[in-house]
Design an enzyme around this catalytic site. Structure first.
Site, mmCIF file in Angstrom:
data_model
loop_
_atom_site.group_PDB
_atom_site.id
_atom_site.type_symbol
_atom_site.label_atom_id
_atom_site.label_comp_id
_atom_site.label_asym_id
_atom_site.label_seq_id
_atom_site.Cartn_x
_atom_site.Cartn_y
_atom_site.Cartn_z
ATOM 1 N N ASN A 1 0.871 -1.180 0.000
ATOM 2 C CA ASN A 1 0.000 0.000 0.000
ATOM 3 C C ASN A 1 0.904 1.226 0.000
ATOM 4 O OD1 ASN A 1 -1.801 2.046 0.494
ATOM 5 N ND2 ASN A 1 -2.387 1.350 2.556
ATOM 6 N N TRP A 2 0.972 1.887 -1.155
ATOM 7 C CA TRP A 2 1.866 3.050 -1.254
ATOM 8 C C TRP A 2 1.265 4.295 -0.610
ATOM 9 C CZ3 TRP A 2 5.027 3.528 -6.471
ATOM 10 C CH2 TRP A 2 5.982 2.502 -6.498
ATOM 11 N N LYS A 3 -0.007 4.231 -0.201
ATOM 12 C CA LYS A 3 -0.661 5.390 0.430
ATOM 13 C C LYS A 3 -0.451 6.627 -0.464
ATOM 14 C CE LYS A 3 -0.048 3.082 4.831
ATOM 15 N NZ LYS A 3 0.088 3.184 6.270
ATOM 16 N N HIS B 1 -9.367 1.072 5.359
ATOM 17 C CA HIS B 1 -8.072 1.316 6.009
ATOM 18 C C HIS B 1 -8.276 2.289 7.175
ATOM 19 C CE1 HIS B 1 -3.957 2.466 6.743
ATOM 20 N NE2 HIS B 1 -3.587 1.401 6.051
ATOM 21 N N GLU C 1 -6.603 4.690 8.172
ATOM 22 C CA GLU C 1 -6.351 6.101 7.827
ATOM 23 C C GLU C 1 -7.581 6.724 7.154
ATOM 24 O OE1 GLU C 1 -2.667 5.379 5.756
ATOM 25 O OE2 GLU C 1 -1.710 4.896 7.655
ATOM 26 N N GLU D 1 -4.943 -4.876 10.761
ATOM 27 C CA GLU D 1 -3.920 -3.845 10.912
ATOM 28 C C GLU D 1 -4.150 -3.092 12.220
ATOM 29 O OE1 GLU D 1 -2.135 -2.770 6.788
ATOM 30 O OE2 GLU D 1 -3.743 -1.387 7.264
ATOM 31 N N GLY E 1 2.963 2.263 10.717
ATOM 32 C CA GLY E 1 3.902 3.355 10.510
ATOM 33 C C GLY E 1 4.660 3.748 11.766
ATOM 34 N N SER F 1 3.872 -2.225 10.207
ATOM 35 C CA SER F 1 5.332 -2.272 10.378
ATOM 36 C C SER F 1 5.954 -3.605 9.974
ATOM 37 C CB SER F 1 5.715 -1.900 11.812
ATOM 38 O OG SER F 1 5.302 -0.564 12.100
ATOM 39 N N GLY G 1 3.000 -1.175 4.213
ATOM 40 C CA GLY G 1 3.047 0.235 3.850
ATOM 41 C C GLY G 1 4.464 0.652 3.475
#
Ligand code: 13P
Length: 243
Positions: free
Chosen positions: A9-11, A89, A91, A159, A165, A203, A224
């Protein structure tokens, strides 16, 4: 047996210059592992043309089309070459106030467009410290999983919010506890739940991947930061192939 999936997931990271990394990831893909890259939407079509790589969107709008400025429908993601879409997600849940019902509607839209939904759930640190982890996750799963979900169109990603992160990976015992519970819940609500892939995210890196993939109900990872370069991501793919 569920598919082994290593999803990146490159966000909100990645310009065209970074496609070099996507190319290297595609070239290094390993037999026996389904490698999926979810780049920003601006790079989706071109990343989808790389052979050896499946791609996914990072979210989608629940509606098929219409007056929703700035949003993308699942059909648009599929048209750009995606075969997956991340939904729910943490976020998105935090930054955009997406509820379980919103996530279920997005997953349904992904299914309607022929995409596999990567449905994310996860507890916050406060919820874990209060001893509520399993109750929170079961409620999120039940609220976010749409009717018609099956192993062929849905992947669950656990997650923990506190591990995303932060460099704080959940311990193998913590992941095993959740994934074993997840398997039990999924088997109860989805006819082929035994075959649904269950991913861990938070992570994940080359140094901790093997011990996570050794767990019975961990079928892969949603990665990520360590998916942004081939040097970081390919060792994770290889660890999954070896598991
Ligand atoms: P990190 O691997 O950077 O912790 O991110 C995990 C994640 O949120 C993947 O969706």
């Amino acid at each position: 047996m569920p598919r082994k999936i290593a999803a990146g997931n490159w966000k909100m990271n990645g310009l065209r210059a970074d496609l070099e990394q996507a190319r290297a990831i595609a070239a290094g893909a390993t037999d026996g592992v389904h490698a999926v890259l979810c780049p920003p939407a601006t790079l989706l079509a071109v990343a989808s043309d790389l052979s050896g790589l499946a791609t996914g969107g990072q979210t989608c709008h629940p509606a098929a089309k219409g007056a929703h400025t700035g949003d993308l429908s699942a059909a648009m993601l599929a048209d750009a070459g995606a075969s997956y879409c991340i939904v729910g997600h943490s976020e998105r849940r935090a930054d955009h106030g997406e509820s379980d019902a919103d996530v279920a509607a997005q997953a349904r839209a992904a299914h309607d467009a022929g995409l596999t939904a990567i449905l994310c759930i996860g507890e916050t640190l406060d919820q874990r410290e209060a001893g509520d982890t399993l109750a929170i996750l079961e409620a999120q799963l039940n609220g976010s999983l749409p009717d018609g979900a099956h192993a062929g169109n849905t992947v669950i990603a656990y997650e923990p919010v506190w591990a995303i992160g932060t460099g704080k990976v959940a311990s193998p015992d913590q992941v095993a506890e959740v994934h074993d519970a997840l398997r039990g819940w999924i088997v109860d609500v989805v006819p082929d739940g035994a075959d649904m892939a269950l991913l861990y995210g938070g992570s994940v890196k080359a140094s901790n991947a093997a011990e996570l993939f050794a767990l019975t109900n961990v079928d892969g990872a949603l990665v990520g930061g360590a998916s942004l370069t081939a040097d970081d991501f390919l060792p994770i793919v290889r660890a999954l192939a070896a598991a």
